[in-house]
Scaffold this active site. Structure first.
Site, mmCIF file in Angstrom:
data_model
loop_
_atom_site.group_PDB
_atom_site.id
_atom_site.type_symbol
_atom_site.label_atom_id
_atom_site.label_comp_id
_atom_site.label_asym_id
_atom_site.label_seq_id
_atom_site.Cartn_x
_atom_site.Cartn_y
_atom_site.Cartn_z
ATOM 1 C CG ASN A 148 -1.654 1.252 1.475
ATOM 2 O OD1 ASN A 148 -1.795 2.073 0.559
ATOM 3 N ND2 ASN A 148 -2.160 1.431 2.692
ATOM 4 C CE LYS A 193 0.224 3.256 4.858
ATOM 5 N NZ LYS A 193 0.335 3.372 6.283
ATOM 6 C CG HIS A 253 -5.488 1.926 5.505
ATOM 7 N ND1 HIS A 253 -4.968 2.927 6.282
ATOM 8 C CD2 HIS A 253 -4.507 1.000 5.351
ATOM 9 C CE1 HIS A 253 -3.711 2.614 6.585
ATOM 10 N NE2 HIS A 253 -3.409 1.448 6.026
ATOM 11 C CD GLU A 280 -2.493 5.567 6.955
ATOM 12 O OE1 GLU A 280 -2.517 5.633 5.715
ATOM 13 O OE2 GLU A 280 -1.594 4.970 7.587
ATOM 14 C CD GLU A 305 -3.105 -2.563 7.456
ATOM 15 O OE1 GLU A 305 -2.004 -2.755 6.959
ATOM 16 O OE2 GLU A 305 -3.806 -1.587 7.200
ATOM 17 N N GLY A 360 3.038 2.232 10.654
ATOM 18 C CA GLY A 360 3.981 3.323 10.443
ATOM 19 C C GLY A 360 4.751 3.720 11.689
ATOM 20 C CB SER A 378 5.849 -1.826 11.609
ATOM 21 O OG SER A 378 5.487 -0.479 11.888
#
Ligand code: PGA
Length: 263
Positions: A10, A12, A97, A99, A172, A178, A220
């Site tokens: 991904n 992003k 996701h 985010e 996730e 991240g 990560s």
């Protein structure tokens, strides 16, 4: 059903069209990708055409987009429809996701509409779920990820649009995205088992074998930890953010998937 391993990157909001082309010029995939290994790259939608153009894998890499709207067309500034995604050559859509949920306020209900629209359009839906650190600390992991799963899959197993071969789930944990913090293989397995149990209990039906839904781990993931994560029970692949931006490290992660399948 033989084992599937999915290695997904991904990007992003990284890699515009020329960076996407550069990535594929430099990406070296193993000469033979075994049956059962699926490689998915999810660039920004604006870089999709450049990525498709530069990909010389001969169809061994699938492409996705990071979000979609549930309506077919109309006055939705800034959005993409499933028809456009399909026509542009993508086969997969990330939905929910963290985010999207935590930065842009996407709701559980919206994820359900999106999953339905994506599957109805003949695309593959990657439904992402995961708890925040605070939710984990206060013992709400199970409640949160199962609520997100239920909402994403809609109100009932009677739904004609749930096809196991086009549904994927990604676990996730928000605190691992991240941050350099990775769930241990045991943490990932425990969460995946909860998700698998719920899929089997609530969603298995004649037309939908919940045992076949790949459940990916994300947060990560990098070349140095991917093998132990893929070795964990119930981990059917990985969804990689930062480490998918570099073709060398993404290539190494794909190679770990090949090794896992060949064990
Ligand atoms: P990360 O992101 O690998 O950079 O933690 C994973 C993701 O958000 O899909």
């Amino acid at each position: 059903m033989s084992r599937r391993i999915v290695i997904a990157g991904n990007w992003k909001m990284n890699h515009g069209p020329s960076d996407a082309q550069d990535f594929f010029r430099r990406l070296e995939l193993p000469a033979e990708l075994p049956d059962g290994l699926e490689v998915l790259v999810v660039p920004p939608a604006l870089s999709l055409a450049a990525a498709l153009d530069a990909d010389t894998s001969g169809g061994r890499v699938a492409f996705g987009v990071q979000n979609v709207h549930w309506e077919a067309s109309g006055a939705f500034t800034g959005e993409l429809s499933t028809g456009m995604v399909f026509a542009a050559g993508a086969s997969h859509v990330l939905i929910g996701h963290s985010e999207r949920r935590h930065v842009f306020g996407e709701t559980d209900e919206e994820t359900g509409w999106k999953v339905r629209a994506v599957l109805d359009a003949g695309l593959n839906a990657v439904l992402c779920v995961g708890e925040t650190l605070e939710e984990r600390r206060v013992g709400r992991l199970e409640e949160v990820i199962l609520r997100q799963l239920d909402a994403g899959l809609g109100p009932s197993r009677e739904s004609g649009s749930l096809h196991s071969s086009r549904l994927l789930v990604a676990y996730e944990p928000v605190w691992a995205i991240g941050t350099g913090e990775t769930a241990t293989p045991a943490d990932a397995s425990a969460a995946h088992s909860l998700l698998r149990g719920r899929l089997m209990a609530r969603w298995s039906a004649d037309s939908f074998d919940a045992a076949e839904v790949p459940i990916l781990y994300g947060g990560s993931v990098k070349p140095g930890n991917v093998a132990e994560l893929l070795a964990a029970p119930e981990v059917d692949g990985v969804l990689v953010g930062g480490a998918s931006l570099d073709p060398d490290s993404f290539g190494q992660i794909v190679a770990a998937g090949v090794e896992r399948l060949q064990e």
